[in-house]
Design an enzyme around this catalytic site. Structure first.
Site, mmCIF file in Angstrom:
data_model
loop_
_atom_site.group_PDB
_atom_site.id
_atom_site.type_symbol
_atom_site.label_atom_id
_atom_site.label_comp_id
_atom_site.label_asym_id
_atom_site.label_seq_id
_atom_site.Cartn_x
_atom_site.Cartn_y
_atom_site.Cartn_z
ATOM 1 N N ASP A 1 -0.222 -0.503 -4.669
ATOM 2 C CA ASP A 1 -1.566 0.078 -4.730
ATOM 3 C C ASP A 1 -1.509 1.474 -4.126
ATOM 4 O O ASP A 1 -1.297 1.622 -2.922
ATOM 5 C CB ASP A 1 -2.540 -0.811 -3.935
ATOM 6 C CG ASP A 1 -3.978 -0.350 -4.076
ATOM 7 O OD1 ASP A 1 -4.221 0.706 -4.700
ATOM 8 O OD2 ASP A 1 -4.866 -1.057 -3.554
ATOM 9 N N ASP B 1 -9.098 0.248 -9.709
ATOM 10 C CA ASP B 1 -9.830 -0.305 -8.565
ATOM 11 C C ASP B 1 -10.917 0.692 -8.159
ATOM 12 O O ASP B 1 -12.091 0.505 -8.459
ATOM 13 C CB ASP B 1 -8.865 -0.622 -7.415
ATOM 14 C CG ASP B 1 -9.592 -1.276 -6.244
ATOM 15 O OD1 ASP B 1 -10.798 -1.551 -6.362
ATOM 16 O OD2 ASP B 1 -8.966 -1.522 -5.186
ATOM 17 N N LYS C 1 0.839 -1.188 0.000
ATOM 18 C CA LYS C 1 0.000 0.000 0.000
ATOM 19 C C LYS C 1 0.883 1.251 0.000
ATOM 20 O O LYS C 1 1.817 1.359 0.814
ATOM 21 C CB LYS C 1 -0.894 -0.006 1.251
ATOM 22 C CG LYS C 1 -1.962 -1.101 1.231
ATOM 23 C CD LYS C 1 -2.977 -0.864 0.131
ATOM 24 C CE LYS C 1 -4.216 -1.726 0.319
ATOM 25 N NZ LYS C 1 -5.195 -1.490 -0.768
ATOM 26 N N LYS D 1 -14.042 -6.656 -7.183
ATOM 27 C CA LYS D 1 -14.363 -7.027 -5.800
ATOM 28 C C LYS D 1 -15.866 -7.216 -5.728
ATOM 29 O O LYS D 1 -16.633 -6.347 -6.163
ATOM 30 C CB LYS D 1 -13.954 -5.914 -4.833
ATOM 31 C CG LYS D 1 -12.461 -5.669 -4.783
ATOM 32 C CD LYS D 1 -12.146 -4.469 -3.908
ATOM 33 C CE LYS D 1 -10.656 -4.210 -3.867
ATOM 34 N NZ LYS D 1 -10.326 -2.924 -3.228
HETATM 35 MG MG LIG Z 1 -6.922 -1.346 -4.455
#
Ligand SMILES: [Mg+2]
Length: 341
Positions: free
Chosen positions: A182, A233, A157, A255
């Site tokens: 990400d 995303d 991250k 997702k």
């Molecule tokens: Mg993501």
């Protein structure tokens, strides 16, 4: 016929940090649909970025339960849910879709992936393990521990003013693993350009959501100069977003909780494939029930990021077979997980 629901506060082993927030408590709502002695289960894993919280889930769920009458009528369920709340409350829709689909699979005595007609040969791609945002020594230790535990893919991250140092340090800690990053929409266009060189030098596999969710033009320009694949995303909320994203991104992160359930995720997957995009199956911080649902679809994906339940200290479901980042696709009827003791 009955539909019941229960909300539990799940907790991560360590506070989990991304560019926007750090939390350790996650309210998750579990729906059970029962008819003719068979039950189907679903999980709502709300995320504030998509306009949901534990409170909104509990507020709208009772009125949305009515949409689930005939578990075999998937188009009808989707149409009824879409008519009440178009493009809103995706995690609640996900819980209801999951419950309907599992009820059908259990009634037929097959795992969900088989009910959906997915290839019997497709294994779940090795999942990444997430190194969450923290002070650099803590991130180094997370990476060291993951490598020690046998993980072969790390997802880091980012979204700070020290991202270059983080990437370099983690590549140093974990020279032999596949590294993904990400940015969670945190970079400016200028920062993203500057980071490309760092990502290439560290042999990063792909970068997720470098720029703001709505900045398609920025992503399009970045993609023109980037060697590293760029994945959407936060820019992807609904299956209808996919065609526009194919102009600006190489790949999408699917997702279930943000797209509105396994059937919506499968539609998005097939749409992305038809447009020539790569796909990753992702997840929220959620129990093994939600992760199992994603795992059933993952054989059709290039990459998987399914460690959401591994980060929990109190996962209420058991039955997933993990070996470091390798997850066996469940073989039992339905989702293939059960409530633990
Ligand atoms: Mg993501």
């Amino acid at each position: 016929m009955s539909v019941t629901h229960e909300t539990l506060d799940l907790h991560t082993r360590q506070p989990f940090g991304i560019a926007r927030w750090t939390h350790s408590t996650y309210p998750r709502t579990f729906v059970t649909f029962t008819r003719d002695g068979v039950s189907g289960r679903g999980e709502a894993a709300p995320n504030a970025f998509y306009g949901e919280t534990g409170t909104t889930v509990q507020a709208v769920l009772p009125s949305m339960l009515e949409a689930l009458t005939d578990p075999w009528d998937w188009d009808g369920l989707s149409a009824r849910l879409g008519a009440v709340f178009p493009h809103h409350h995706p995690s609640v829709k996900c819980a209801l879709e999951m419950a309907a689909v599992e009820w059908c699979a259990r009634s037929a005595g097959v795992p969900v992936w088989r009910l959906l007609g997915l290839s019997a040969d497709a294994a779940v791609p090795e999942s990444s393990f997430t190194v969450s945002l923290a002070e650099l020594p803590v991130m180094r230790e997370q990476a060291r521990a993951a490598v020690r535990d046998g993980y072969g893919v790390l997802k880091v991250k980012l979204g700070t003013d020290r991202d270059a140092r983080i990437v370099e340090a983690l590549r140093e800690e974990a020279p032999g693993v596949a590294l993904r990053v990400d940015a969670n929409a945190a970079w400016s266009r200028h920062e993203a350009r500057r980071m490309l060189e760092v990502l290439d030098a560290a042999d990063v596999e792909f970068v997720e959501q470098p720029l703001a969710a709505g900045d398609l033009e920025g992503h399009r320009s970045l993609r023109r100069v980037a060697r590293v694949p760029i994945m959407a995303d936060e820019s992807l909320h609904h299956v209808s977003d996919v065609p526009a994203l194919s102009e600006a991104f190489d790949a999408v992160n699917l997702k279930l909780a943000k797209l509105g359930g396994p059937l919506q995720a499968l539609r998005a997957l097939r749409t992305a494939r038809a447009l020539g995009m790569s796909v990753m199956m992702g997840c929220m911080i959620e129990s093994s029930l939600g992760i199992a649902a994603a795992a059933h679809l993952s054989g059709a994906c290039d990459w998987a990021d399914l460690d959401g339940a591994l980060l929990l200290s109190d996962d209420p479901f058991v039955g997933l077979q993990w070996s470091a980042g390798r997850l066996e696709r469940p073989a039992a009827p339905g989702w293939g997980v059960e409530r633990g003791a």
